[in-house]
Design a protein around this motif. Structure first.
Motif, short mmCIF file in Angstrom:
data_model
loop_
_atom_site.label_atom_id
_atom_site.label_comp_id
_atom_site.label_asym_id
_atom_site.label_seq_id
_atom_site.Cartn_x
_atom_site.Cartn_y
_atom_site.Cartn_z
N ASP A 47 -4.19 -19.71 -3.40
CA ASP A 47 -5.03 -19.07 -4.40
C ASP A 47 -5.45 -17.65 -4.04
O ASP A 47 -6.28 -17.06 -4.72
N LYS A 48 -4.90 -17.08 -2.96
CA LYS A 48 -5.27 -15.72 -2.56
C LYS A 48 -4.10 -14.76 -2.74
O LYS A 48 -2.96 -15.13 -2.44
N PRO A 49 -4.36 -13.52 -3.20
CA PRO A 49 -3.31 -12.50 -3.14
C PRO A 49 -2.97 -12.22 -1.68
O PRO A 49 -3.87 -12.12 -0.84
N ILE A 50 -1.70 -12.11 -1.39
CA ILE A 50 -1.26 -11.85 -0.01
C ILE A 50 -0.35 -10.63 0.03
O ILE A 50 0.62 -10.53 -0.75
N THR A 51 -0.67 -9.71 0.91
CA THR A 51 0.18 -8.56 1.19
C THR A 51 0.76 -8.71 2.58
O THR A 51 0.02 -8.97 3.54
N LEU A 52 2.06 -8.55 2.69
CA LEU A 52 2.73 -8.58 4.00
C LEU A 52 3.03 -7.15 4.42
O LEU A 52 3.67 -6.40 3.68
N VAL A 53 2.58 -6.78 5.61
CA VAL A 53 2.92 -5.49 6.21
C VAL A 53 3.97 -5.74 7.28
O VAL A 53 3.73 -6.54 8.21
N ILE A 54 5.12 -5.10 7.15
CA ILE A 54 6.16 -5.21 8.18
C ILE A 54 6.04 -3.99 9.07
O ILE A 54 6.35 -2.86 8.65
#
Length: 367
Positions: free
Chosen positions: A199-206
């Motif tokens: 239920d959370k927005p997730i941003t992945l930083v590579i």
């Protein structure tokens, strides 16, 4: 009659060159012998077929044998050719002897403009792997002219407008070549497998590993800009010592299952590394591209082409304030992800291999 071999030169900085060669090699006919020249043979432990290898001395940073030799100016047609370096003499000598002994159908160079010139001097047909960047200097152009063609492991739509037409005509575009084969799966399935909230927005930083790591301070500002979201960072970060940690910013370190995290993410922030771009395209995620420093502005040039096409948002530097981050993220979320996804071609490695095989046959056909 045994087919003439293909010989590959793999630059040993990073794993990208080796991974790309192995991806292509998997589709080269078994009757065509393969030989690899590299300073890091261990990078080819996962080679998918039979091959032979010659280890080259690592000449990066090796010293000249006198100050007078070290001080000699570099010719404009070359980039990195200091005089009096024993490791370099051995390095180039081994390449020359290997080409003489094997008499290859093609010498595929990933990458070095100087080695392309060496191949031409030895009367060996060479293919140069193309990369983005400002390569309009005489050294790069000479390398392009010296070979029999170029192979671009990306879609022609992100070719640079300033790349010469004569060179473009000699380039084979494979489509976006991704060396990662891990399965792409639905977002919620990936999140459940990783134990991430649904239920959370997730941003992945590579975070890139080419330098000291991605700066951590801008990411703390990003986390503050989205307090209800989860920010995950894969790879090394660089801390200056004044950063404040936030509960919604989590470091993963080096991970082996990057594809799972890409699938789980709602958006991705990353550099313009060649395989990284195509991994994100393969997953079809909104892409905020912040290039790392590379020679010849390779990543800045690639990011600019992605932005021109509408495949990514390109920021030359890291946002330094909450409003900057919010504006950049809003633009990223508004992207049509089908554009970036279309830049990945699952058949790119096979297409590259088939083109190399066709060139190896065509160039040696006796009428």
């Amino acid at each position: 009659m045994t087919a003439r071999p293909l010989v590959f030169f793999a630059h040993h900085q990073g794993r990208g060159h080796a991974n790309r060669i192995m991806a292509v090699a998997a589709h080269i006919p078994e009757e065509r012998p393969l030989h690899v020249l590299t300073a890091k043979p261990e990078q080819f432990d996962a080679m998918p077929r039979e091959f032979s290898v010659t280890e080259l001395p690592n000449m990066i940073g090796a010293a000249s044998r006198s100050e007078a030799l070290h001080d000699q100016p570099t010719p404009s047609v070359m980039h990195c050719v200091p005089l009096g370096v024993e490791a370099m003499r051995q390095h180039m000598g081994i390449i020359a002897e290997t080409l003489r002994a094997l008499d290859p159908a093609l010498f595929v160079i990933d990458v070095s403009a100087e080695i392309a010139l060496l191949a031409r001097i030895m009367s060996v047909p060479a293919i140069t792997i193309r990369m983005h960047g400002d390569r309009s200097d005489i050294g790069h152009l000479a390398g392009y002219e010296a070979g029999v063609g170029m192979l671009a492991p990306f879609d022609e739509r992100i070719e640079q407008a300033d790349y010469p037409q004569w060179a473009r005509a000699r380039t084979f575009y494979t489509g976006g070549l991704c060396t990662t084969k891990d399965p792409v799966r639905p977002r919620d399935e990936a999140r459940k497998a990783l134990g991430l909230p649904l239920d959370k927005p997730i941003t992945l930083v590579i975070a890139g590993g080419g330098g000291s790591g991605t700066p951590y301070a801008p990411l703390t500002v990003a986390a503050r800009a989205e307090p209800e979201a989860l920010w995950l960072v894969a790879g090394p970060v660089h801390r200056e010592g004044h950063e404040t940690d936030f509960g919604n910013l989590r470091e993963l370190g080096w991970i082996d299952n990057l594809t799972d995290y890409l699938c789980a993410a709602d958006r991705v922030v990353a550099s313009a590394g060649d395989n990284t771009v195509h991994e994100i395209a393969r997953a079809g995620k909104p892409f905020l591209c912040i290039p790392e420093w590379r020679y010849f502005d390779e990543q800045q040039a690639k990011a600019a082409e992605l932005a021109r096409l509408g495949a990514a948002v390109h920021l030359p530097t890291w946002p330094a304030s909450i409003p900057e981050w919010q504006k950049a993220l809003d633009r990223t979320d508004a992207l049509d992800t089908s554009i970036l996804a279309s830049l990945h071609d699952p058949d790119a490695a096979r297409r590259a291999a088939e083109w190399l095989e066709s060139e190896a046959t065509r160039l040696w056909q006796v009428s």
